[in-house]
Design a protein around this motif. Sequence first.
Motif, short mmCIF file in Angstrom:
data_model
loop_
_atom_site.label_atom_id
_atom_site.label_comp_id
_atom_site.label_asym_id
_atom_site.label_seq_id
_atom_site.Cartn_x
_atom_site.Cartn_y
_atom_site.Cartn_z
N LEU A 7 0.94 -1.06 -0.09
CA LEU A 7 0.03 -0.20 -0.13
C LEU A 7 0.93 1.34 -0.06
O LEU A 7 0.47 2.11 -0.76
N LEU A 8 1.79 1.27 0.78
CA LEU A 8 2.73 2.39 0.85
C LEU A 8 3.78 2.65 -0.24
O LEU A 8 3.65 3.62 -0.87
N ILE A 9 3.90 1.32 -1.24
CA ILE A 9 4.56 1.63 -2.40
C ILE A 9 3.55 1.99 -3.60
O ILE A 9 4.22 2.85 -4.15
N ASN A 10 2.64 1.50 -3.35
CA ASN A 10 1.56 2.10 -4.47
C ASN A 10 1.22 3.65 -4.27
O ASN A 10 1.31 4.26 -5.27
N ARG A 11 0.97 4.02 -3.11
CA ARG A 11 0.80 5.24 -2.83
C ARG A 11 1.72 6.32 -3.17
O ARG A 11 1.58 7.53 -3.60
N LEU A 12 3.07 5.68 -3.08
CA LEU A 12 4.27 6.59 -3.30
C LEU A 12 4.33 6.95 -4.81
O LEU A 12 4.69 7.93 -5.24
#
Length: 114
Positions: A7-12
């Motif tokens: 989720l963090l990777i995709n949001r970044l």
Amino acid sequence: MKKRNHLLINRLKEFYSYECQLCTENQKMIIQKEDGTKYVEVHHIKNLSEEYDEEGTLDRLNNLIVVCPNHHKMLHYHKGGYRKIKIVNEVLVFVNDSEEVIPIITNKHLKSDE
């Protein structure tokens, strides 16, 4: 157990509009996927094998940067790789052991290691 925070990777990636933070306007070689989205990768500034928090999370915002595949390989392999971020002439840059630098062109979340 070490775990990934997708989720963090995709949001970044979304935050940086799926564009490399290291490419200049003249360098950009957009890779467009069949579904119309852009392809980018996320690089871990400190190696996954070395850095993770007490809970075993490998992905932390201050250890991630969005990059194109070319810059990703360069960060890993060019003359041993770029493992430090510092400020040179008021610009945030990656630095390798040979003191070569790659400026971070677009940055809204990273800080110097120093």
